[in-house]
Write an enzyme that holds these catalytic residues in place. Structure first.
Site, PDB file in Angstrom:
ATOM      1  N   ARG A   1      21.045 -13.943  -1.563  1.00  0.00           N
ATOM      2  CA  ARG A   1      20.370 -13.731   0.097  1.00  0.00           C
ATOM      3  C   ARG A   1      20.711 -12.460   0.526  1.00  0.00           C
ATOM      4  O   ARG A   1      20.670 -12.252   1.817  1.00  0.00           O
ATOM      5  CB  ARG A   1      20.747 -14.913   0.790  1.00  0.00           C
ATOM      6  CG  ARG A   1      20.254 -16.086   0.454  1.00  0.00           C
ATOM      7  CD  ARG A   1      20.168 -17.253   1.495  1.00  0.00           C
ATOM      8  NE  ARG A   1      19.583 -18.474   0.703  1.00  0.00           N
ATOM      9  CZ  ARG A   1      20.242 -19.525   0.446  1.00  0.00           C
ATOM     10  NH1 ARG A   1      21.446 -19.535   0.573  1.00  0.00           N
ATOM     11  NH2 ARG A   1      19.458 -20.457  -0.025  1.00  0.00           N
TER      12      ARG A   1
ATOM     13  N   LYS B   1      12.077  -0.248   3.516  1.00  0.00           N
ATOM     14  CA  LYS B   1      10.862  -1.022   3.023  1.00  0.00           C
ATOM     15  C   LYS B   1      10.991  -1.085   1.761  1.00  0.00           C
ATOM     16  O   LYS B   1      11.293   0.016   0.896  1.00  0.00           O
ATOM     17  CB  LYS B   1       9.607  -0.245   3.253  1.00  0.00           C
ATOM     18  CG  LYS B   1       8.460  -0.469   4.344  1.00  0.00           C
ATOM     19  CD  LYS B   1       7.422  -0.061   4.417  1.00  0.00           C
ATOM     20  CE  LYS B   1       6.853  -0.109   5.592  1.00  0.00           C
ATOM     21  NZ  LYS B   1       5.342   0.529   5.698  1.00  0.00           N
TER      22      LYS B   1
ATOM     23  N   GLU C   1       4.255  14.097   1.812  1.00  0.00           N
ATOM     24  CA  GLU C   1       4.841  13.395   2.721  1.00  0.00           C
ATOM     25  C   GLU C   1       5.635  14.056   3.755  1.00  0.00           C
ATOM     26  O   GLU C   1       5.645  13.770   5.132  1.00  0.00           O
ATOM     27  CB  GLU C   1       5.908  12.353   2.081  1.00  0.00           C
ATOM     28  CG  GLU C   1       5.171  11.201   1.037  1.00  0.00           C
ATOM     29  CD  GLU C   1       4.615  10.162   1.784  1.00  0.00           C
ATOM     30  OE1 GLU C   1       4.509  10.039   3.070  1.00  0.00           O
ATOM     31  OE2 GLU C   1       3.899   9.228   1.061  1.00  0.00           O
TER      32      GLU C   1
ATOM     33  N   LYS D   1      11.216   9.878  10.805  1.00  0.00           N
ATOM     34  CA  LYS D   1      11.325   8.670  10.268  1.00  0.00           C
ATOM     35  C   LYS D   1      12.105   7.984  11.108  1.00  0.00           C
ATOM     36  O   LYS D   1      11.807   6.636  11.367  1.00  0.00           O
ATOM     37  CB  LYS D   1      11.284   8.495   8.677  1.00  0.00           C
ATOM     38  CG  LYS D   1      11.213   7.217   8.305  1.00  0.00           C
ATOM     39  CD  LYS D   1      10.571   7.154   6.840  1.00  0.00           C
ATOM     40  CE  LYS D   1      10.309   5.473   6.664  1.00  0.00           C
ATOM     41  NZ  LYS D   1       9.794   5.548   5.402  1.00  0.00           N
TER      42      LYS D   1
ATOM     43  N   GLU E   1       7.024  -2.508  11.367  1.00  0.00           N
ATOM     44  CA  GLU E   1       5.697  -2.217  11.474  1.00  0.00           C
ATOM     45  C   GLU E   1       4.697  -2.822  12.266  1.00  0.00           C
ATOM     46  O   GLU E   1       3.661  -3.572  11.710  1.00  0.00           O
ATOM     47  CB  GLU E   1       5.170  -1.916  10.052  1.00  0.00           C
ATOM     48  CG  GLU E   1       3.788  -0.997  10.213  1.00  0.00           C
ATOM     49  CD  GLU E   1       3.566  -0.550   8.780  1.00  0.00           C
ATOM     50  OE1 GLU E   1       4.268   0.013   7.981  1.00  0.00           O
ATOM     51  OE2 GLU E   1       2.452  -0.800   8.530  1.00  0.00           O
TER      52      GLU E   1
ATOM     53  N   ARG F   1       5.090   2.392  13.625  1.00  0.00           N
ATOM     54  CA  ARG F   1       5.447   2.819  12.343  1.00  0.00           C
ATOM     55  C   ARG F   1       4.243   2.694  11.653  1.00  0.00           C
ATOM     56  O   ARG F   1       4.358   3.546  10.502  1.00  0.00           O
ATOM     57  CB  ARG F   1       6.351   1.509  11.827  1.00  0.00           C
ATOM     58  CG  ARG F   1       6.863   1.907  10.285  1.00  0.00           C
ATOM     59  CD  ARG F   1       7.968   1.273   9.786  1.00  0.00           C
ATOM     60  NE  ARG F   1       8.449   1.679   8.372  1.00  0.00           N
ATOM     61  CZ  ARG F   1       9.474   1.316   7.740  1.00  0.00           C
ATOM     62  NH1 ARG F   1      10.504   0.502   8.341  1.00  0.00           N
ATOM     63  NH2 ARG F   1       9.823   1.676   6.596  1.00  0.00           N
TER      64      ARG F   1
ATOM     65  N   ASN G   1       1.647   5.866   7.966  1.00  0.00           N
ATOM     66  CA  ASN G   1       0.721   5.564   6.886  1.00  0.00           C
ATOM     67  C   ASN G   1      -0.414   6.524   7.117  1.00  0.00           C
ATOM     68  O   ASN G   1      -1.644   6.427   6.417  1.00  0.00           O
ATOM     69  CB  ASN G   1       0.173   4.321   7.182  1.00  0.00           C
ATOM     70  CG  ASN G   1       1.381   3.170   6.698  1.00  0.00           C
ATOM     71  OD1 ASN G   1       2.053   3.510   6.105  1.00  0.00           O
ATOM     72  ND2 ASN G   1       1.255   2.192   7.377  1.00  0.00           N
TER      73      ASN G   1
ATOM     74  N   HIS H   1      -2.747   7.337   4.345  1.00  0.00           N
ATOM     75  CA  HIS H   1      -2.461   6.236   3.314  1.00  0.00           C
ATOM     76  C   HIS H   1      -3.640   5.243   3.078  1.00  0.00           C
ATOM     77  O   HIS H   1      -3.896   5.030   1.720  1.00  0.00           O
ATOM     78  CB  HIS H   1      -1.100   5.358   3.625  1.00  0.00           C
ATOM     79  CG  HIS H   1      -0.128   6.381   3.387  1.00  0.00           C
ATOM     80  ND1 HIS H   1       0.214   7.591   3.868  1.00  0.00           N
ATOM     81  CD2 HIS H   1       1.014   5.989   2.317  1.00  0.00           C
ATOM     82  CE1 HIS H   1       1.528   7.912   3.480  1.00  0.00           C
ATOM     83  NE2 HIS H   1       2.078   7.185   2.509  1.00  0.00           N
TER      84      HIS H   1
ATOM     85  N   HIS I   1      -4.435   5.369  -0.887  1.00  0.00           N
ATOM     86  CA  HIS I   1      -4.272   4.126  -1.658  1.00  0.00           C
ATOM     87  C   HIS I   1      -5.546   3.805  -2.157  1.00  0.00           C
ATOM     88  O   HIS I   1      -5.572   3.319  -3.352  1.00  0.00           O
ATOM     89  CB  HIS I   1      -3.908   3.001  -0.865  1.00  0.00           C
ATOM     90  CG  HIS I   1      -2.453   2.720  -0.747  1.00  0.00           C
ATOM     91  ND1 HIS I   1      -1.884   2.074   0.364  1.00  0.00           N
ATOM     92  CD2 HIS I   1      -1.256   3.405  -1.166  1.00  0.00           C
ATOM     93  CE1 HIS I   1      -0.526   2.265   0.258  1.00  0.00           C
ATOM     94  NE2 HIS I   1      -0.194   3.083  -0.699  1.00  0.00           N
TER      95      HIS I   1
ATOM     96  N   HIS J   1       1.324   9.568  -5.803  1.00  0.00           N
ATOM     97  CA  HIS J   1       1.118   9.033  -4.654  1.00  0.00           C
ATOM     98  C   HIS J   1       0.946  10.125  -3.462  1.00  0.00           C
ATOM     99  O   HIS J   1       0.237  10.123  -2.655  1.00  0.00           O
ATOM    100  CB  HIS J   1       2.254   8.090  -4.273  1.00  0.00           C
ATOM    101  CG  HIS J   1       2.431   7.637  -2.859  1.00  0.00           C
ATOM    102  ND1 HIS J   1       1.278   6.711  -2.274  1.00  0.00           N
ATOM    103  CD2 HIS J   1       3.041   8.021  -1.749  1.00  0.00           C
ATOM    104  CE1 HIS J   1       1.661   6.501  -1.038  1.00  0.00           C
ATOM    105  NE2 HIS J   1       2.806   7.171  -0.556  1.00  0.00           N
TER     106      HIS J   1
HETATM  107  N1  GLY Z   1       6.223   4.892   3.912  1.00  0.00           N
HETATM  108  C1  GLY Z   1       5.906   4.347   5.291  1.00  0.00           C
HETATM  109  C2  GLY Z   1       7.069   3.625   5.883  1.00  0.00           C
HETATM  110  O1  GLY Z   1       8.096   3.424   5.525  1.00  0.00           O
HETATM  111  O2  GLY Z   1       6.649   2.832   6.730  1.00  0.00           O
END
Ligand code: GLY
Length: 368
Positions: A122, A144, A186, A228, A238, A242, A246, A249, A253, A267
């Site tokens: 956990r 993430k 990025e 960030k 998010e 946040r 993107n 993206h 994507h 990517h």
């Molecule tokens: N890669 C986008 C984020 O971490 O929110």
């Protein structure tokens, strides 16, 4: 040379250390976190052959016993199979909740190992040592973690913050120029989404940075991580801002999916083309001036980045298929696509109301 950026998340706060020769100092950085002198390192074959000995000797010199798991390199490692393998290995190594697991690699290893750490007992503590530019400025920061499903990228995962991030800028020297530039997709994204001055700095300094200038690399990684960290501190899960991360993206994507998540399009290359398309869409919607998308594309081209659909080798599906692929994005809300739109360079916002017909027209024209 050492710089720090703090990610401020109450009791989940941590420091991103950015500098040179940090790999040799890893033992000293990690020692204060350890409750016993034992650590588990998960990496991939490529990183292991280049850097694992250095990491191990730094940890051993602090009297830390190291076990290592070396996984295959590549996106297909972000799977249930390798998550299971990692978790079972950590259990077999008797890694306890208060131990530290080290994710030593690029975005694939960081996401997979962070996810394994989040579900093991956990939640076992982990440290990110990102080895690609993309991982240093994006995927290792902000918690993430996750793996891919046959139904889509990053669909299984958790928000789970590391204890520390160690970004050794020297490691970037071993990246191929294509991988470095994909990571740069990025970096430039941060300027485009919220810092015009940083974008101007990149216009002036990114060529030298790409050629190896260490001080400029440190500054670019630091500024990216600061941006960030600020956004994540405001909106860890998010629910709002946040999503700005993107930028490019939704387009990117879909293009990655259309090219089979393969070497045809990395990517960061998808993000680069996606940013150019997001600015083009914003201009068509009358949100930003005509000059903005031209300036974005000019910079991407000058850096040798992919900026147009024609920069992708081989056939692409038509605009309708690309729009369907966008519908698989995690960020779909009530069936509506999420786009990050721009009022100008450094001034963006989240939109759920972009007319898909306009996107379809832009893609059709871009595919000619
Ligand atoms: N890669 C986008 C984020 O971490 O929110």
């Amino acid at each position: 040379m050492l710089d720090n950026v703090e990610v401020k998340l109450d009791d989940r706060s941590y420091t991103i250390h950015i500098g040179t020769d940090l790999l040799q100092e890893t033992g000293a950085f990690i020692s204060p976190l350890l409750r016993r002198r034992k650590i588990a390192v998960v990496t991939d074959e490529n990183v292991a052959s280049l850097h694992l000995n250095c990491l191990k000797s730094s940890l051993s010199s602090e009297g830390i016993k190291v076990s290592t798991l070396i996984l295959p390199a590549g996106e297909s490692t972000k799977s249930w199979m390798h998550a299971q393998k990692t978790v079972e290995w950590l259990l077999a190594e008797h890694i306890e909740r208060d131990d530290i697991v080290v994710a030593f690699g690029g975005g694939v290893i960081g996401d997979l190992v962070g996810f394994a750490a989040s579900i093991l007992r956990r939640g076992v503590r982990f440290v990110q040592i990102p080895t690609s530019l993309l991982a240093q400025v994006d995927s290792s920061v902000g918690g993430k973690t996750g793996i891919n499903s046959p139904q889509g990228k990053n669909l299984i995962g958790a928000f789970y913050q590391p204890q520390m991030v160690l970004a050794d800028i020297n490691i970037l020297g071993t990246l191929s120029s294509r991988d470095f530039l994909a990571g740069y997709g990025e970096v430039v994204k941060y300027g485009l989404l919220g810092d015009f001055k940083f974008f101007e700095w990149l216009e002036q300094n990114a060529p030298a940075m790409a050629s190896g200038d260490i001080e400029k690399r440190i500054y670019a990684v630091k500024r990216s991580c600061e941006m960030k960290a600020n956004i994540v501190a405001r909106d860890e899960k998010e629910r709002g801002d946040r999503a700005l991360l993107n930028l490019g993206h939704t387009f990117g994507h879909a293009l990655e999916a259309a090219t089979g998540f393969s070497d045809r399009l990395l990517h960061g290359e998808g993000v680069s083309i996606g940013c150019a398309l997001a600015f083009e869409t914003s201009m068509r919607l009358g949100l930003c001036s005509q000059e903005a998308p031209s300036r974005v594309r000019k910079h991407l081209k000058e850096m040798g980045m992919k900026a147009d659909l024609s920069d992708i080798i081989g056939e692409l599906p038509d605009e309708n298929v690309l729009i369907d692929l966008m519908g698989q994005d995690k960020k779909v809300l009530d069936g509506k696509l999420t786009f990050i739109m721009a009022r100008g360079i450094g001034d963006t916002f989240v939109s759920h109301n972009v007319e898909l017909d306009i996107v379809r027209d832009i893609l059709r024209e871009a595919l000619i």
